[in-house]
Enzyme design. Structure first.
Site, PDB file in Angstrom:
ATOM      1  N   ARG A 124       0.818  -1.206   0.000  1.00 12.78           N
ATOM      2  CA  ARG A 124       0.000   0.000   0.000  1.00 12.78           C
ATOM      3  C   ARG A 124       0.854   1.260   0.000  1.00 12.78           C
ATOM      4  O   ARG A 124       0.486   2.267  -0.560  1.00 12.78           O
ATOM      5  CB  ARG A 124      -0.910  -0.044   1.238  1.00 12.78           C
ATOM      6  CG  ARG A 124      -1.728   1.190   1.484  1.00 12.78           C
ATOM      7  CD  ARG A 124      -2.805   1.359   0.426  1.00 12.78           C
ATOM      8  NE  ARG A 124      -3.517   2.628   0.573  1.00 12.78           N
ATOM      9  CZ  ARG A 124      -3.063   3.793   0.162  1.00 12.78           C
ATOM     10  NH1 ARG A 124      -1.892   3.872  -0.435  1.00 12.78           N
ATOM     11  NH2 ARG A 124      -3.767   4.894   0.326  1.00 12.78           N
ATOM     12  N   TYR A 125       1.988   1.199   0.694  1.00  9.68           N
ATOM     13  CA  TYR A 125       2.911   2.332   0.762  1.00  9.68           C
ATOM     14  C   TYR A 125       4.131   2.017  -0.099  1.00  9.68           C
ATOM     15  O   TYR A 125       4.504   0.860  -0.231  1.00  9.68           O
ATOM     16  CB  TYR A 125       3.363   2.568   2.212  1.00  9.68           C
ATOM     17  CG  TYR A 125       2.230   2.948   3.138  1.00  9.68           C
ATOM     18  CD1 TYR A 125       1.723   4.237   3.144  1.00  9.68           C
ATOM     19  CD2 TYR A 125       1.669   2.016   4.009  1.00  9.68           C
ATOM     20  CE1 TYR A 125       0.687   4.589   3.994  1.00  9.68           C
ATOM     21  CE2 TYR A 125       0.635   2.360   4.863  1.00  9.68           C
ATOM     22  CZ  TYR A 125       0.148   3.655   4.856  1.00  9.68           C
ATOM     23  OH  TYR A 125      -0.872   4.013   5.694  1.00  9.68           O
ATOM     24  N   ARG A 128       7.253  -0.093   1.809  1.00 12.25           N
ATOM     25  CA  ARG A 128       7.095  -1.212   2.732  1.00 12.25           C
ATOM     26  C   ARG A 128       5.906  -2.093   2.376  1.00 12.25           C
ATOM     27  O   ARG A 128       4.902  -1.599   1.870  1.00 12.25           O
ATOM     28  CB  ARG A 128       6.974  -0.704   4.176  1.00 12.25           C
ATOM     29  CG  ARG A 128       5.967   0.391   4.402  1.00 12.25           C
ATOM     30  CD  ARG A 128       6.474   1.320   5.519  1.00 12.25           C
ATOM     31  NE  ARG A 128       5.435   2.190   6.067  1.00 12.25           N
ATOM     32  CZ  ARG A 128       5.101   3.374   5.563  1.00 12.25           C
ATOM     33  NH1 ARG A 128       5.692   3.812   4.465  1.00 12.25           N
ATOM     34  NH2 ARG A 128       4.179   4.100   6.142  1.00 12.25           N
ATOM     35  N   CYS A 137      -3.465 -17.358  14.544  1.00  9.13           N
ATOM     36  CA  CYS A 137      -3.121 -16.611  15.757  1.00  9.13           C
ATOM     37  C   CYS A 137      -3.399 -17.508  16.954  1.00  9.13           C
ATOM     38  O   CYS A 137      -4.277 -18.374  16.889  1.00  9.13           O
ATOM     39  CB  CYS A 137      -3.972 -15.363  15.891  1.00  9.13           C
ATOM     40  SG  CYS A 137      -3.714 -14.188  14.571  1.00  9.13           S
ATOM     41  N   CYS A 141      -8.404 -12.019  18.557  1.00  7.36           N
ATOM     42  CA  CYS A 141      -8.919 -10.811  19.190  1.00  7.36           C
ATOM     43  C   CYS A 141     -10.256 -10.473  18.538  1.00  7.36           C
ATOM     44  O   CYS A 141     -10.361 -10.468  17.310  1.00  7.36           O
ATOM     45  CB  CYS A 141      -7.946  -9.658  18.974  1.00  7.36           C
ATOM     46  SG  CYS A 141      -6.234 -10.148  19.257  1.00  7.36           S
ATOM     47  N   CYS A 144     -10.360  -7.880  15.700  1.00  5.81           N
ATOM     48  CA  CYS A 144      -9.371  -8.020  14.619  1.00  5.81           C
ATOM     49  C   CYS A 144      -9.823  -7.306  13.353  1.00  5.81           C
ATOM     50  O   CYS A 144     -10.963  -7.416  12.919  1.00  5.81           O
ATOM     51  CB  CYS A 144      -9.134  -9.492  14.301  1.00  5.81           C
ATOM     52  SG  CYS A 144      -7.894  -9.730  13.011  1.00  5.81           S
ATOM     53  N   ARG A 146      -8.469  -7.847  10.445  1.00  8.06           N
ATOM     54  CA  ARG A 146      -8.172  -8.649   9.262  1.00  8.06           C
ATOM     55  C   ARG A 146      -8.985  -9.933   9.242  1.00  8.06           C
ATOM     56  O   ARG A 146      -8.491 -11.001   8.914  1.00  8.06           O
ATOM     57  CB  ARG A 146      -6.660  -8.928   9.213  1.00  8.06           C
ATOM     58  CG  ARG A 146      -6.169  -9.287   7.811  1.00  8.06           C
ATOM     59  CD  ARG A 146      -4.659  -9.259   7.723  1.00  8.06           C
ATOM     60  NE  ARG A 146      -4.142  -7.914   7.749  1.00  8.06           N
ATOM     61  CZ  ARG A 146      -3.006  -7.560   8.360  1.00  8.06           C
ATOM     62  NH1 ARG A 146      -2.284  -8.455   8.991  1.00  8.06           N
ATOM     63  NH2 ARG A 146      -2.613  -6.307   8.323  1.00  8.06           N
ATOM     64  N   ASP A 305     -10.769  -0.243  13.891  1.00  5.48           N
ATOM     65  CA  ASP A 305     -11.350  -0.248  12.546  1.00  5.48           C
ATOM     66  C   ASP A 305     -12.756  -0.838  12.572  1.00  5.48           C
ATOM     67  O   ASP A 305     -13.053  -1.696  13.396  1.00  5.48           O
ATOM     68  CB  ASP A 305     -10.466  -1.084  11.611  1.00  5.48           C
ATOM     69  CG  ASP A 305      -9.092  -0.476  11.441  1.00  5.48           C
ATOM     70  OD1 ASP A 305      -9.014   0.744  11.242  1.00  5.48           O
ATOM     71  OD2 ASP A 305      -8.094  -1.223  11.529  1.00  5.48           O
ATOM     72  N   ASP A 342      -7.200   4.373  10.536  1.00  3.05           N
ATOM     73  CA  ASP A 342      -7.057   3.912   9.162  1.00  3.05           C
ATOM     74  C   ASP A 342      -8.270   4.368   8.375  1.00  3.05           C
ATOM     75  O   ASP A 342      -9.410   4.057   8.734  1.00  3.05           O
ATOM     76  CB  ASP A 342      -6.926   2.384   9.123  1.00  3.05           C
ATOM     77  CG  ASP A 342      -5.469   1.961   9.143  1.00  3.05           C
ATOM     78  OD1 ASP A 342      -4.813   2.108   8.097  1.00  3.05           O
ATOM     79  OD2 ASP A 342      -4.997   1.508  10.200  1.00  3.05           O
ATOM     80  N   LYS A 349      -3.151   5.346   6.742  1.00  2.00           N
ATOM     81  CA  LYS A 349      -3.282   5.844   8.109  1.00  2.00           C
ATOM     82  C   LYS A 349      -3.397   7.360   8.125  1.00  2.00           C
ATOM     83  O   LYS A 349      -2.748   8.043   7.344  1.00  2.00           O
ATOM     84  CB  LYS A 349      -2.065   5.435   8.928  1.00  2.00           C
ATOM     85  CG  LYS A 349      -1.966   3.939   9.142  1.00  2.00           C
ATOM     86  CD  LYS A 349      -0.755   3.607   9.999  1.00  2.00           C
ATOM     87  CE  LYS A 349      -0.617   2.116  10.174  1.00  2.00           C
ATOM     88  NZ  LYS A 349      -0.259   1.431   8.895  1.00  2.00           N
TER      89      LYS A 349
END
Ligand SMILES: *Cc1c(COP(=O)(O)O)cnc(C)c1O
Ligand code: SF4
Length: 419
Positions: A124-125, A128, A137, A141, A144, A146, A305, A342, A349
């Site tokens: 996206r950037y 990176r 995981c 959480c 989450c 994602r 998010d 975000d 961000k």
């Protein structure tokens, strides 16, 4: 004097049916923690008295439930019957996850799927990439972001997907940084991680490797001597942890964090602001102070998010800004995380900064007169000079070249001294 962490050697309810002798050796073994993770409602009932909302959560949730015995013990230690315990809100499904009336909910709030350049790579950037090495995981959480990817039982990337991601990184010479994410890369074995890191280090333009992980929080025994030594062979490796609450910083977690830092891996923490968990400046302050003492830099404080099933956990932006403003000035700048949101659908961000400027007169040609009110109410004027014609002399390509040769020399020396 050492910071006083609560001594917390072994906490688990007798109802969990774990044999004390076996536990003495097994508890500190991360593979045991993974094998014995709680996945079914009945596993959780050994630790918690489930509330009606939680029982509904287990029936209705569309997102996997999983927890290590270590984290379940930590979450149940204050009161087995308190469904609003902060750590419990992070790990336990609730009826609210399936609420019909919601403000905004998206399966992929960050629009990551549209930025997937290969099945495992989000770019996206410019400099990176996120490399989603596994979707697994050790604790899922509830907030989450994602959910479109995590918990799908895909585990480590299959060979063709893995190769494809590496090829992409190799071809895109503008990529300086690879963020291993997922899922949680530290759920992978040392051998697999070593292979990933070795492959990345063969790509000349990759300078920085980041490891995004929640394992120091939910399974701190994962951070072994072997792991940190292996990582050191691939330095610089930055570790991004995910502590949300001061209670998560146990003695075990502190030991894990010190291992990273003592072996030269800088550690940064990213937290998420959540209703009933940490939406109070005093909680964030306590967390940040403990982290900073352990040489962990509080980095981001995320606005949650609008991931599906998270409406009840998301703080209002006003509440988040209030927390950030209260922290400003009262907390060492080293310990102050940046509040960040975000922008949905892949906007990237956006920093949320409390408003300190209350007035601005004039323009850039003539200079501006700007009035500020500081964190504790001091008001004053800053007079900005007009824009200057002097520009910093620019010879970017020469700096690039010089940096490349410095890096070569440095890694040659490092290899020499290790060999
Ligand atoms: C957050 C994020 C990063 C890392 O951003 P930093 O501000 O450098 O921490 C990289 N890629 C994606 C897609 C992200 O969402
Ligand atoms: S550890 Fe990260 S990726 Fe895994 S469930 Fe939690 S927030 Fe999602």
């Amino acid at each position: 004097m050492r910071f006083e962490f609560r001594p917390a050697p072994m906490r688990f309810p007798s109802s969990a049916g774990l044999e004390p002798e076996a536990l003495a050796s097994a508890w500190g073994d991360w593979t045991w923690q993974m094998r014995r993770s709680l996945t079914h409602r009945s596993d959780f009932e050994a630790y918690f008295e489930l509330s009606p909302s939680e029982r509904r959560g287990f029936e209705l949730s569309g997102f996997q439930v999983r927890c290590t015995p270590y984290y379940a013990a930590l979450a149940s230690e204050t009161a087995a019957g308190d469904e609003f315990d902060p750590l419990r809100l992070i790990l336990m499904p609730r009826a609210e996850e399936s609420a019909e009336q919601v403000t905004q909910e998206q399966w992929d709030p960050l629009g990551e799927r549209r930025n997937l350049k290969t099945p495992r790579l989000v770019h996206r950037y410019p400099d990176r990439v996120l490399f989603l090495v596994t979707d697994f995981c050790s604790v899922y959480c509830r907030y989450c972001t994602r959910k479109h990817f995590t918990g799908g039982e895909l585990a480590f990337a299959r060979e063709p997907e893995y190769r494809e991601a590496l090829e992409y990184i190799r071809a895109q010479t503008g990529i300086r940084e690879v963020i291993l994410s997922g899922g949680d890369p530290l759920t992978l074995s040392d051998a697999i991680l070593d292979r990933v890191l070795s492959d990345l280090r063969k790509i000349e333009h990759v300078e920085i490797i980041r490891l995004g992980t929640r394992m120091p929080v939910v399974c701190p025994m994962r951070v072994t001597e072997d792991l940190v030594r292996m990582l050191k062979r691939h330095k610089p490796v930055y570790v991004m942890t995910h502590f949300n609450h001061p209670r998560e910083l146990t003695q075990e977690a502190a030991v894990a964090l010190e291992k990273f830092v003592d072996h030269g891996h800088p550690v940064f923490n990213q937290m998420v602001l959540l209703n009933g968990v940490n939406n109070d400046a005093r909680i964030v302050q306590a967390l940040s102070r403990r982290l900073l003492y352990l040489r962990v830099k509080p980095y981001y404080m995320f606005q949650c998010d609008p991931s599906r099933g998270t409406d009840h956990l998301r703080t209002s932006v006003e509440d988040s800004l209030r927390v950030q403003r209260e922290l400003w000035g009262r907390l060492s700048g080293l310990a102050l995380p940046q509040l960040s949101l975000d922008i949905p659908d892949g906007g990237g961000k956006a920093g949320l900064v409390p408003q300190f400027e209350i007035q601005c007169e004039g323009d850039e040609q003539q200079g501006t007169r700007r009035t500020y009110v500081g964190w504790d109410g001091v008001e004053s004027v800053y007079i900005s000079p007009p824009r200057s014609r002097w520009r910093a002399p620019l010879d970017a390509s020469a700096y690039e070249e010089e940096w490349r040769s410095l890096r070569h020399a440095q890694s040659r020396d490092a290899q020499h001294s290790e060999g």
